[in-house]
Design an enzyme around this catalytic site. Structure first.
Site, short mmCIF file in Angstrom:
data_model
loop_
_atom_site.label_atom_id
_atom_site.label_comp_id
_atom_site.label_asym_id
_atom_site.label_seq_id
_atom_site.Cartn_x
_atom_site.Cartn_y
_atom_site.Cartn_z
N TRP A 159 -0.64 5.19 2.32
CA TRP A 159 -0.88 4.39 3.61
C TRP A 159 -0.12 3.05 3.52
O TRP A 159 -0.18 2.53 4.72
CB TRP A 159 -2.31 4.36 3.88
CG TRP A 159 -3.07 3.76 2.67
CD1 TRP A 159 -3.89 4.40 1.83
CD2 TRP A 159 -3.36 2.36 2.16
NE1 TRP A 159 -4.45 3.64 0.90
CE2 TRP A 159 -4.15 2.48 1.24
CE3 TRP A 159 -2.84 1.16 2.72
CZ2 TRP A 159 -4.72 1.38 0.47
CZ3 TRP A 159 -3.28 0.06 2.00
CH2 TRP A 159 -4.03 0.18 0.87
N ARG A 202 11.89 7.37 1.41
CA ARG A 202 12.43 7.20 0.08
C ARG A 202 12.20 8.75 -0.65
O ARG A 202 12.89 8.92 -1.55
CB ARG A 202 11.33 6.30 -0.82
CG ARG A 202 12.14 5.83 -2.08
CD ARG A 202 11.36 4.54 -2.65
NE ARG A 202 10.02 4.92 -3.16
CZ ARG A 202 9.45 3.72 -3.60
NH1 ARG A 202 9.76 2.59 -3.55
NH2 ARG A 202 8.19 3.98 -4.03
N LYS A 260 2.58 15.63 3.46
CA LYS A 260 1.32 15.38 3.77
C LYS A 260 1.11 13.78 3.79
O LYS A 260 1.03 12.89 2.74
CB LYS A 260 0.45 16.01 2.61
CG LYS A 260 -1.00 16.29 3.10
CD LYS A 260 -1.93 15.02 3.25
CE LYS A 260 -2.21 14.18 2.03
NZ LYS A 260 -3.02 12.89 2.23
N GLY A 278 0.74 7.11 -4.99
CA GLY A 278 -0.58 6.91 -4.74
C GLY A 278 -1.22 6.42 -6.18
O GLY A 278 -0.63 5.52 -6.97
N GLU A 280 4.79 7.89 -8.52
CA GLU A 280 4.82 6.66 -8.59
C GLU A 280 3.35 6.22 -8.09
O GLU A 280 2.71 6.45 -7.09
CB GLU A 280 5.71 6.28 -7.44
CG GLU A 280 6.05 4.74 -7.40
CD GLU A 280 5.31 3.65 -6.69
OE1 GLU A 280 4.43 3.27 -7.40
OE2 GLU A 280 5.23 3.54 -5.59
N LEU A 281 2.88 5.68 -9.37
CA LEU A 281 1.31 5.55 -9.60
C LEU A 281 0.99 3.99 -9.47
O LEU A 281 1.67 3.27 -9.17
CB LEU A 281 0.56 6.17 -10.76
CG LEU A 281 0.95 7.82 -10.89
CD1 LEU A 281 0.75 8.35 -12.08
CD2 LEU A 281 0.65 8.56 -9.47
N ARG A 307 2.92 -10.13 -0.08
CA ARG A 307 3.52 -9.19 0.80
C ARG A 307 2.43 -7.81 1.16
O ARG A 307 1.92 -7.41 0.07
CB ARG A 307 4.69 -8.47 -0.18
CG ARG A 307 5.20 -7.33 0.45
CD ARG A 307 6.53 -6.90 -0.47
NE ARG A 307 7.37 -5.93 0.18
CZ ARG A 307 7.98 -4.76 -0.41
NH1 ARG A 307 7.85 -4.77 -1.87
NH2 ARG A 307 8.69 -3.94 0.05
N GLU A 333 -6.38 -2.58 -10.69
CA GLU A 333 -5.50 -2.98 -9.55
C GLU A 333 -6.26 -3.51 -8.41
O GLU A 333 -7.04 -3.01 -7.96
CB GLU A 333 -4.68 -1.76 -9.16
CG GLU A 333 -3.42 -1.94 -8.14
CD GLU A 333 -2.68 -0.91 -8.24
OE1 GLU A 333 -1.43 -0.97 -7.85
OE2 GLU A 333 -3.16 0.35 -8.20
#
Length: 492
Positions: A164, A173, A188, A242, A264-265, A292, A395
């Site tokens: 999102w 990408r 999805k 995600g 890509e985590l 950003r 994170e």
């Protein structure tokens, strides 16, 4: 309902987007005719409703992709590239409407949405050029009695799961190299931000993409829809952006059919500022790396390590810059900081800051939520952040800059590497030798050396350790959608 001439610009861009599933070139309702609401995170107001796909809808989309795979793989590379080029031009022409749509569903300010639209379009331009550069090899065998022929072919139907936080750029990408390589796909998009992907699908239709090459399923039940596709046998590729936790689950589900995967985590990016750094440049870079997308980026600076000799000045300057940011609903050009995506994310950021303060961190700026209008959190600077604070390990995904100090190069590099993640690092120093030395020592897939943004369509994006597998963008991006076939030629 308002007549077209009475609609605001916001209503117009939302109404222009298809709200159904795209399966086999047809826009259709979900199997059960069910829908779910899409909300504006800046005010929690309903924007519209979109189709809520079931597992059977996902399998129907996969069947459409499988049916189209053979003919699409035979499509001339130049023709595939020209479709991407036309889509690039259409995105560029509709830049303002697409930016407003993104701001409405995701919350980022218009200036950032415009930047993302530009960035997203670049992937289509880049891969339009890469479509005609898929190569192979031909060689004489060492014995001289045969020949080696090596060819590159599309891996086959792919499942693309997008996040999102960058709802269009993460789509282009993945879609760009899939189209260039000759792969069909099922996309999805994230439940919170389906509209940008639906708008992108309509653009690709207009650009001439054949039916069934791109299929889109929107759903509020991601796991129930994606797992059957991954276990089905017709999908041959999964690409996901995600969280690491979800990525692990998807890798497990993909193992049954031994799918080619790229992930890509999550990230836990360190931002290192040495005593010889240009502080003006370092603060500029920190603002980019931290603020950003209101910090909701896997590349966001998560841990600031500043040399003790300059830490007080750096902290003061950073807090000064962040305090001047204008917060609000991003549809105004004056707004620089938008809301977090939803209440769950707001709660998480608040919990992490509270935990750090309870453990001894000092609040220099912010440190409070504002959910009276939407999901807002104040830009925050913390100093004296202890090593056991959760936000040093987890994170943050929010506008919070936790600052710790250091004096020793080797120790700070070891601390920067002391995480399960390894996506990106940032460092500021005027010493080129030190910069290169530390860049080599940092356990991340990317490094921003005196630069606060690393993302570029022409460069390989991805991480190591539990930040992911494979790379997106650059020359290597198309490799993720290709298989290598070796033909042994005898009788020569």
């Amino acid at each position: 309902m308002n007549s077209p001439e009475q609609l605001s610009g916001e209503d117009t861009v939302v109404q222009a987007v298809p709200k159904q599933l795209l399966i086999g070139g047809k826009w259709c309702a979900a199997e059960t005719d069910s829908t779910y609401d899409v909300e504006d995170p800046s005010n929690r107001q309903r924007l519209c409703a979109v189709a809520d796909a079931t597992a059977n809808d996902g399998l129907a989309a996969l069947a459409a992709a499988d049916d189209a795979q053979h003919s699409w793989a035979q499509h001339p590379p130049r023709a595939r590239g020209e479709i991407l080029r036309r889509a690039f031009e259409l995105i560029t022409q509709r830049h303002e409407d697409l930016a407003l749509l993104m701001t409405l569903e995701m919350g980022k300010p218009l200036a950032e949405s415009r930047a993302e639209i530009t960035y997203a379009a670049e992937f289509f331009r880049w891969f339009s050029e890469e479509a005609v550069r898929i190569d192979g090899d031909y060689a004489v065998s060492p014995s001289g009695t045969g020949r080696f022929l090596v060819m590159r072919q599309p891996v086959g139907p792919a499942v693309l799961i997008t996040p999102w936080n960058f709802p269009m750029a993460m789509g282009t990408r993945k879609i760009g190299p899939a189209i260039a390589a000759g792969c069909t796909m099922v996309v999805k998009p994230a439940q919170q931000t389906p509209l940008s992907m639906l708008a992108l699908a309509a653009i690709l239709e207009e650009a001439g993409l054949p039916d069934g090459v791109l299929n889109v399923v929107t759903t509020s039940s991601a796991g129930q829809v994606t797992e059957p596709m991954l276990r089905d046998g017709r999908a041959r590729k999964l690409t996901f952006t995600g969280s690491t936790a979800v990525g692990r689950t998807l890798i497990e589900q993909s193992a049954e059919q031994v799918l080619k995967t790229s992930m890509e985590l999550g990230g836990n990016a360190p931002f290192l500022v040495f005593d010889d750094a240009d502080l003006d440049a370092a603060v500029d870079g920190a603002m980019l790396a931290k603020m950003r997308n209101v910090g909701e980026a896997c590349t966001a600076a998560n841990r600031f390590y500043v040399h003790a000799d300059v830490a007080e000045e750096f902290s003061r300057r950073l807090a000064e810059r962040m305090s001047a940011l204008r917060i609000g609903r991003g549809v105004s050009d004056e707004i620089e900081v938008g809301p977090l995506i939803d209440a769950r994310q707001l709660d998480k950021v608040d919990e992490l800051v509270t935990d750090a303060v309870e453990r001894g961190a000092k609040v220099v700026l912010g440190g409070e939520r504002d959910d009276t209008r939407g999901h807002f959190y104040q830009p925050t600077v913390l100093t004296e952040v202890p090593t056991d604070a959760r936000l040093r390990r987890e994170e943050i995904f929010g506008p919070v800059a936790p600052i710790a100090t250091f004096t020793d190069e080797s120790s700070v590099v070891a601390e920067a590497n002391d995480t399960e993640y390894g996506l990106v690092s940032y460092l500021y120093t005027r010493d080129l030798q030190r910069g290169l030395r530390i860049s080599e020592a940092l356990d991340t897939g990317m490094v921003g050396l005196n630069q606060g943004v690393v993302s570029n369509a022409a460069a390989p994006f991805g991480g190591v350790k539990q930040s992911g597998l494979g790379r997106e963008g650059g020359k290597i991006g198309i490799e993720e959608f290709l298989e290598t076939k070796y033909v042994a030629v005898g009788g020569l």
